[in-house]
Enzyme design. Sequence first.
Site, PDB file in Angstrom:
ATOM      1  N   LEU A  11       0.905  -1.150   0.000  1.00  0.00           N
ATOM      2  CA  LEU A  11       0.000   0.000   0.000  1.00  0.00           C
ATOM      3  C   LEU A  11       0.943   1.198   0.000  1.00  0.00           C
ATOM      4  O   LEU A  11       1.433   1.606   1.042  1.00  0.00           O
ATOM      5  CB  LEU A  11      -0.914   0.001   1.223  1.00  0.00           C
ATOM      6  CG  LEU A  11      -1.846  -1.208   1.348  1.00  0.00           C
ATOM      7  CD1 LEU A  11      -2.770  -1.073   2.552  1.00  0.00           C
ATOM      8  CD2 LEU A  11      -2.658  -1.412   0.079  1.00  0.00           C
ATOM      9  N   PRO A  12       1.249   1.723  -1.187  1.00  0.00           N
ATOM     10  CA  PRO A  12       2.426   2.569  -1.398  1.00  0.00           C
ATOM     11  C   PRO A  12       2.323   3.985  -0.828  1.00  0.00           C
ATOM     12  O   PRO A  12       2.221   4.974  -1.563  1.00  0.00           O
ATOM     13  CB  PRO A  12       2.556   2.582  -2.913  1.00  0.00           C
ATOM     14  CG  PRO A  12       1.166   2.406  -3.419  1.00  0.00           C
ATOM     15  CD  PRO A  12       0.494   1.506  -2.424  1.00  0.00           C
ATOM     16  N   CYS A  13       2.384   4.079   0.479  1.00  0.00           N
ATOM     17  CA  CYS A  13       2.356   5.378   1.139  1.00  0.00           C
ATOM     18  C   CYS A  13       3.553   6.235   0.731  1.00  0.00           C
ATOM     19  O   CYS A  13       3.495   7.459   0.822  1.00  0.00           O
ATOM     20  CB  CYS A  13       2.275   5.209   2.649  1.00  0.00           C
ATOM     21  SG  CYS A  13       3.428   4.023   3.347  1.00  0.00           S
ATOM     22  N   HIS A  14       4.615   5.602   0.223  1.00  0.00           N
ATOM     23  CA  HIS A  14       5.783   6.369  -0.217  1.00  0.00           C
ATOM     24  C   HIS A  14       5.480   7.213  -1.445  1.00  0.00           C
ATOM     25  O   HIS A  14       6.219   8.135  -1.751  1.00  0.00           O
ATOM     26  CB  HIS A  14       6.976   5.432  -0.494  1.00  0.00           C
ATOM     27  CG  HIS A  14       6.744   4.433  -1.575  1.00  0.00           C
ATOM     28  ND1 HIS A  14       6.081   3.246  -1.344  1.00  0.00           N
ATOM     29  CD2 HIS A  14       7.067   4.433  -2.892  1.00  0.00           C
ATOM     30  CE1 HIS A  14       6.021   2.546  -2.479  1.00  0.00           C
ATOM     31  NE2 HIS A  14       6.605   3.259  -3.437  1.00  0.00           N
TER      32      HIS A  14
END
Length: 176
Positions: free
Chosen positions: A143-146
């Site tokens: 879950l690409p919070c970056h």
Amino acid sequence: MAGRSTKPSASFGLDRLATPIGIALLVTDTEGALRALDWEDYEHRMRGLLRLHYGAVDLSNQSAPAGMRRALSGYFEGELGQLTDIAWRTAGTPFQQKVWVALAQIPAGTTLSYGALAAKIGMPKAIRAVGHANGSNPISVVLPCHRLIGADGSLVKYGGGLERKRWLLRHEGVEV
């Protein structure tokens, strides 16, 4: 006894995966879904998020599903689309769930501002709430919070450290 929860402990498996940016901790449930992914040097934070979302948690050493390990290794080797093959499941508020599902839809190699994500979920004034939900995301990378950045294009906050965020974005082809 008064004050004690009768809710049973959640039992999850804990595995470790070497990556170019450190040892990833993989927490999976009995059905093989990813429940958390964080970094070994942030294990305390990960355990805190697990407690927040699930209450008491028992972690036992257990290998993550081979397909999950292959997909994550493939991602780190440059096959960026591999992350979509990973089954994941989270607990959290309905708002957090909405933000996390939206995160999963941000394609590799692109970024969004917190405001743009708030608008995308139909809540354009919820920028700070989106930031808070993003910070509570227990499944880093997948879950690409970056991929969330400041409105001015700056890198802001990443639970695994800004150097990891910078590496992940560059790995995906984003100039930072």
